[in-house]
Design an enzyme around this catalytic site. Structure first.
Site, mmCIF file in Angstrom:
data_model
loop_
_atom_site.group_PDB
_atom_site.id
_atom_site.type_symbol
_atom_site.label_atom_id
_atom_site.label_comp_id
_atom_site.label_asym_id
_atom_site.label_seq_id
_atom_site.Cartn_x
_atom_site.Cartn_y
_atom_site.Cartn_z
ATOM 1 N N GLU A 120 -0.339 6.261 -9.643
ATOM 2 C CA GLU A 120 -0.235 6.827 -8.294
ATOM 3 C C GLU A 120 0.985 7.739 -8.160
ATOM 4 O O GLU A 120 0.920 8.785 -7.498
ATOM 5 C CB GLU A 120 -0.178 5.712 -7.241
ATOM 6 C CG GLU A 120 -1.455 4.899 -7.117
ATOM 7 C CD GLU A 120 -2.613 5.679 -6.490
ATOM 8 O OE1 GLU A 120 -2.400 6.826 -6.031
ATOM 9 O OE2 GLU A 120 -3.734 5.148 -6.466
ATOM 10 N N ARG A 124 0.284 11.718 -7.295
ATOM 11 C CA ARG A 124 0.762 12.121 -5.968
ATOM 12 C C ARG A 124 2.093 12.867 -6.034
ATOM 13 O O ARG A 124 2.220 13.981 -5.525
ATOM 14 C CB ARG A 124 0.899 10.901 -5.052
ATOM 15 C CG ARG A 124 -0.409 10.158 -4.820
ATOM 16 C CD ARG A 124 -0.270 9.126 -3.714
ATOM 17 N NE ARG A 124 -1.375 8.157 -3.734
ATOM 18 C CZ ARG A 124 -1.847 7.544 -2.658
ATOM 19 N NH1 ARG A 124 -1.336 7.795 -1.480
ATOM 20 N NH2 ARG A 124 -2.833 6.662 -2.764
ATOM 21 N N ASP A 247 -13.293 6.813 -12.592
ATOM 22 C CA ASP A 247 -13.665 8.149 -12.099
ATOM 23 C C ASP A 247 -12.884 9.318 -12.697
ATOM 24 O O ASP A 247 -13.441 10.213 -13.340
ATOM 25 C CB ASP A 247 -13.589 8.181 -10.562
ATOM 26 C CG ASP A 247 -12.310 7.574 -9.985
ATOM 27 O OD1 ASP A 247 -11.413 7.211 -10.765
ATOM 28 O OD2 ASP A 247 -12.205 7.473 -8.745
ATOM 29 N N GLU A 363 -13.426 12.682 -1.248
ATOM 30 C CA GLU A 363 -14.269 13.097 -2.372
ATOM 31 C C GLU A 363 -15.570 13.773 -1.946
ATOM 32 O O GLU A 363 -16.023 14.736 -2.577
ATOM 33 C CB GLU A 363 -14.563 11.901 -3.274
ATOM 34 C CG GLU A 363 -13.406 11.452 -4.137
ATOM 35 C CD GLU A 363 -12.360 10.617 -3.407
ATOM 36 O OE1 GLU A 363 -11.301 10.340 -3.988
ATOM 37 O OE2 GLU A 363 -12.599 10.252 -2.222
#
Length: 458
Positions: A120, A124, A247, A363
């Protein structure tokens, strides 16, 4: 039917009288209407930003229901300002962008004695700093990105080269040997850009080794599982799918080829996507979905699909498979229309919601944007209009935007994650704004929608 309007959405409502619930049925959005929608997205972004500024300034994120701020860890890492900065710049919100940039440059420090999640923080913060540096050429942002990259490097010191999940930013101590393909394989765009911008190859080399190590553990069907031991290099969960935890591994196989021209990545993509389509793709009622399967046998073990899986039409379109991309986006739309906003997960066989929350995820909008870019078909803008109107109607609050606990009754969660700025607002804006706003073909978005630009001939 009269609809009570929240403040700030009168303009959009005026654009869509008689067609609020299912705007995409009109199948088109005029250029004039798109321009109005782009301005409305910008206004809602300003509303969310001003709410963050008023109630959570200097903290990681806003809690919009309680009107308080909160931090992920012991000290703030300015998650929202860093994630938001390139979106504010793209929208031409100079005042907001300037105040975000100065806060970051003057207050952000990674010299903190605390454990952080590598994945993360990479997508980010490292991603946000690098893209904002490319857009502003502010050397302070690259200095912060370089400092962060150095502090994250110890995660790669496992026997396999796949990263541990957590690292202490000050001491470099690592922990978390059970990871997943998304966390081990979604690092090369960010670390690779850091190498290109600093001239230091160590970041690219470490992140690529981790991606290749993940790929090398694929089954004979080309599939990867849900959980891997990064020390032993063995799967501890062999459930294959395209949802959260896997993903962006597939996303980066293609994107590291697109951004860097890395032939190894192109080969890995080409050897992976056929198995994904064959064993995870699922035809139900003449619709295309992607479910779960055993990575070794390819046998279906769940008919689950959700908000995170909805990135797949964008990736398929990027990879040139427009037929699958279009069909899967129709399934995305069906999922959204079940309750006027998408759930975190549903059983596509029964069309029953299995995880009812909505975390302000981007998404499905990302996929509409990609499909509009590649096809020029206005129906994808109309889809985006429907998504945007529903998003504002159900999630806008007095202070920013709130996640939902349950899309079936629109009960609210006290959460507004930073990705609503980095991704959700950005993709809505780019879908409606003039194409000159961002040269799609000149950038590659990381999985947090931070655009990277590299003049690289393939």
């Amino acid at each position: 039917m009269r609809i009570k309007l929240l403040p700030g959405i009168l303009l959009v409502a005026a654009l869509s009288i008689g067609n609020l619930s299912h705007a995409s049925k009109q199948e088109t959005v005029t250029e004039k209407e798109a321009a109005h929608l782009a301005q409305q997205v910008k206004k809602e972004t300003q509303h969310a930003w001003q709410s963050y500024k008023r109630y959570a300034w200097g903290q990681d994120a806003l809690k919009p229901v309680s009107k308080t701020g909160h931090n992920w860890y012991a000290q703030s890492l300015l998650m929202t300002p860093v994630d938001a900065l390139d979106t504010l710049l793209l929208m031409g919100l100079k005042k907001e962008a300037d105040e975000a940039r100065e806060l970051i440059a003057s207050k952000l420090s990674f010299d903190q004695d605390m454990d952080v999640q590598n994945f993360e923080i990479t997508i980010r913060l490292l991603g946000g700093l690098l893209s904002a540096y490319q857009m502003t050429e502010d050397p302070r942002l690259l200095a912060l990105a370089t400092d962060l990259g150095q502090r994250l490097l110890p995660v790669f010191e496992s026997p396999t080269g796949m990263p541990y999940t957590h690292v202490n930013l000050r001491t470099g101590k690592v922990r978390g040997k059970i990871s997943n393909p998304a966390e081990t394989g979604t690092l090369l765009l960010e670390f690779g850009m850091l190498s290109k911008l600093t001239g230091n190859p160590v970041y690219y080399d470490k992140a690529k080794r981790a991606l290749v190590a993940t790929y090398d553990l694929r089954s004979k069907l080309g599939l990867v599982g849900s959980a891997v031991d990064v020390e032993a290099g063995v799967w501890v969960n062999k459930n294959a799918h395209i949802g959260g935890g896997i993903d962006s591994y597939y996303e980066y196989l293609y994107k590291c080829w697109k951004l860097f021209g890395d032939q190894d990545c192109k080969t890995m993509w080409e050897k992976s996507i056929p198995g994904v389509n064959q064993y995870l793709g699922d035809e139900v009622r003449g619709e295309l979905w992607y479910g779960h399967a055993d990575m070794d046998k390819g046998t279906r073990n769940a008919t689950q699909y959700g908000a995170l899986d909805a990135f797949m039409p964008a990736l398929l379109a990027l990879g040139g498979d427009m037929d699958r991309a279009k069909r899967l986006q129709e399934s995305n739309l069906k999922m959204w229309r079940l309750h006027g906003i998408e759930p975190e997960a549903l059983n596509y066989q029964t069309m029953q919601v299995t995880s009812p929350e909505y975390a302000l995820r981007p998404e499905i909008v990302e996929s509409a944007y990609y499909l509009y870019h590649y096809t020029g078909d206005n129906k994808y803008r109309a889809m985006g209009k429907e998504f945007f109107l529903d998003f504002v109607k159900r999630c806008r609050s007095e202070a920013g935007f709130t996640a939902l606990k349950d899309v079936r009754n629109t009960s609210r969660e006290d959460s507004m994650e930073s990705f609503v700025f980095a991704e959700t607002f950005k993709y809505f804006y780019l879908l409606f704004a003039p194409k000159k706003t961002l040269n799609f073909d000149a950038v590659t978005f990381n999985t947090e929608a931070h655009p990277f630009k590299l003049n690289q001939k393939k």
